[in-house]
Motif scaffolding. Sequence first.
Motif, PDB file in Angstrom:
ATOM      1  N   LYS A  33      -9.786  30.139  45.352  1.00  0.00           N
ATOM      2  CA  LYS A  33     -11.242  30.273  45.305  1.00  0.00           C
ATOM      3  C   LYS A  33     -11.685  31.001  44.039  1.00  0.00           C
ATOM      4  O   LYS A  33     -12.667  30.616  43.384  1.00  0.00           O
ATOM      5  N   ALA A  34     -10.962  32.072  43.689  1.00  0.00           N
ATOM      6  CA  ALA A  34     -11.296  32.833  42.485  1.00  0.00           C
ATOM      7  C   ALA A  34     -11.123  31.976  41.236  1.00  0.00           C
ATOM      8  O   ALA A  34     -11.942  32.047  40.300  1.00  0.00           O
ATOM      9  N   GLY A  35     -10.062  31.162  41.208  1.00  0.00           N
ATOM     10  CA  GLY A  35      -9.820  30.295  40.059  1.00  0.00           C
ATOM     11  C   GLY A  35     -10.907  29.242  39.892  1.00  0.00           C
ATOM     12  O   GLY A  35     -11.375  28.978  38.780  1.00  0.00           O
ATOM     13  N   LYS A  42     -17.199  29.025  33.453  1.00  0.00           N
ATOM     14  CA  LYS A  42     -17.031  28.587  32.050  1.00  0.00           C
ATOM     15  C   LYS A  42     -17.997  27.460  31.675  1.00  0.00           C
ATOM     16  O   LYS A  42     -18.251  27.220  30.489  1.00  0.00           O
ATOM     17  N   THR A  43     -18.560  26.761  32.658  1.00  0.00           N
ATOM     18  CA  THR A  43     -19.504  25.686  32.338  1.00  0.00           C
ATOM     19  C   THR A  43     -20.807  26.238  31.759  1.00  0.00           C
ATOM     20  O   THR A  43     -21.536  25.512  31.091  1.00  0.00           O
ATOM     21  N   ARG A  44     -21.089  27.505  32.005  1.00  0.00           N
ATOM     22  CA  ARG A  44     -22.284  28.151  31.443  1.00  0.00           C
ATOM     23  C   ARG A  44     -21.851  29.424  30.695  1.00  0.00           C
ATOM     24  O   ARG A  44     -22.056  30.543  31.164  1.00  0.00           O
ATOM     25  N   PHE A 276     -10.693  34.410  31.469  1.00  0.00           N
ATOM     26  CA  PHE A 276     -11.547  34.584  32.639  1.00  0.00           C
ATOM     27  C   PHE A 276     -10.923  33.997  33.903  1.00  0.00           C
ATOM     28  O   PHE A 276     -11.025  34.577  34.986  1.00  0.00           O
ATOM     29  N   ILE A 277     -10.275  32.852  33.747  1.00  0.00           N
ATOM     30  CA  ILE A 277      -9.716  32.151  34.902  1.00  0.00           C
ATOM     31  C   ILE A 277      -8.497  32.896  35.430  1.00  0.00           C
ATOM     32  O   ILE A 277      -8.411  33.248  36.608  1.00  0.00           O
TER      33      ILE A 277
END
Length: 386
Positions: A33-35, A42-44, A276-277
């Motif tokens: 879920k966190a990933g 990252k899309t924004r 971030f991921i």
Amino acid sequence: MNITEQKNLFDLPEDICYLNTASLSPSFKAVEKAGIAAVVQKTRPYLIPSTDFFEPVIALKKKFAQLIDVVNYERIATISSVSYGIATVARNIKLKPGDTVILMQEQFPSNYYSWKKLTDTYQAKLKIIEAPHLKSNLGKTWNDAILEAIDESTAVVAMGHIHWSSGALFDLKKIRAKTQEHNALLIIDGSQSVGALPFSVKELQPDVLICAGYKWLFGPYGCGYAYYGPYFDDGEPLEENWTNRLDSHILPDLTQYQSQYKPFANRYVMGESGSFIYVKMQLEALKQVISWTPEAVQKYCKEISVNAVKSLRDLGCEIEADEHRSHHLFGLKLPEAVDIKSFKKALKDENIYVSFRGAYVRLSCHVFNTEKDFDKFVNCLKSVMD
């Protein structure tokens, strides 16, 4: 602390018998879920604050420091792999001709190649301590041989907490005492132990501890952790990335180039350590690992495997003595009568996942496993012995 079976935290099908965490751990649902949330973030990118390059990494270092009993989290570096960590260590060690670097027989390649290159460079010697050819008490005899091998020529001892194939336990406390007598460095690969077996830097005082993050620490593939002790405080990193320099968190001033590195292990972090991921997934994983405690994981794994170990020994399998091995990971040598090809096919047909490593069939379990998983493995072996 006692823990019970917690398969509900994972998304593992009921017909799958997974005894292979030592190869690659399954993700918790929370890690998945966190990933996914991080991928969506990252899309924004315009919504990602600059603090996300640093603050989550600090939180991650603090979690790992807590797990391995380290007070100063700045002695922790986030890295990409064990080979990255070992290469960093080797880069900061100079040997003299005749010095020796001690390794165990059949260590994982990441903890061999850098030492081979280092000893070749300095006309030093690589001393491999072979596993004794014994059916029992291999661990005790092996530890004795390691202690005997450490002498005035020893510059480095590089080893695991346990052997990655057999599960044989190494007595790091005695080994550390002997290395200190001879001013030798102790470099530990904790990839197959930290998280499932208690490890205290405060107690053992290794010079370095390096761990892959995708096994017993349940992170994504491609992450790892390293603790660097005082010997390496002024060392040279493998790469010159922007985050390992002093004041790198002040983004507008990045071109005011800094000659100084950040203190302690911060100089050794890999480039893009603020991923971030990965960081979000790792944080979720370590929260859960810490809440279980390695002591409780070890106890649980022993309880669910004890009857199977007895049955396997009765079938003629060789397994290290219980007091000289880990319980979350152990190897067994099959009776000579077992046809390996037929056994591998039977395992595949029954959806049983284990590893074949050298002379061993390696079984590795966790809290998503139960005694029934080991029963299934034992019955599968019996089926090819009838």
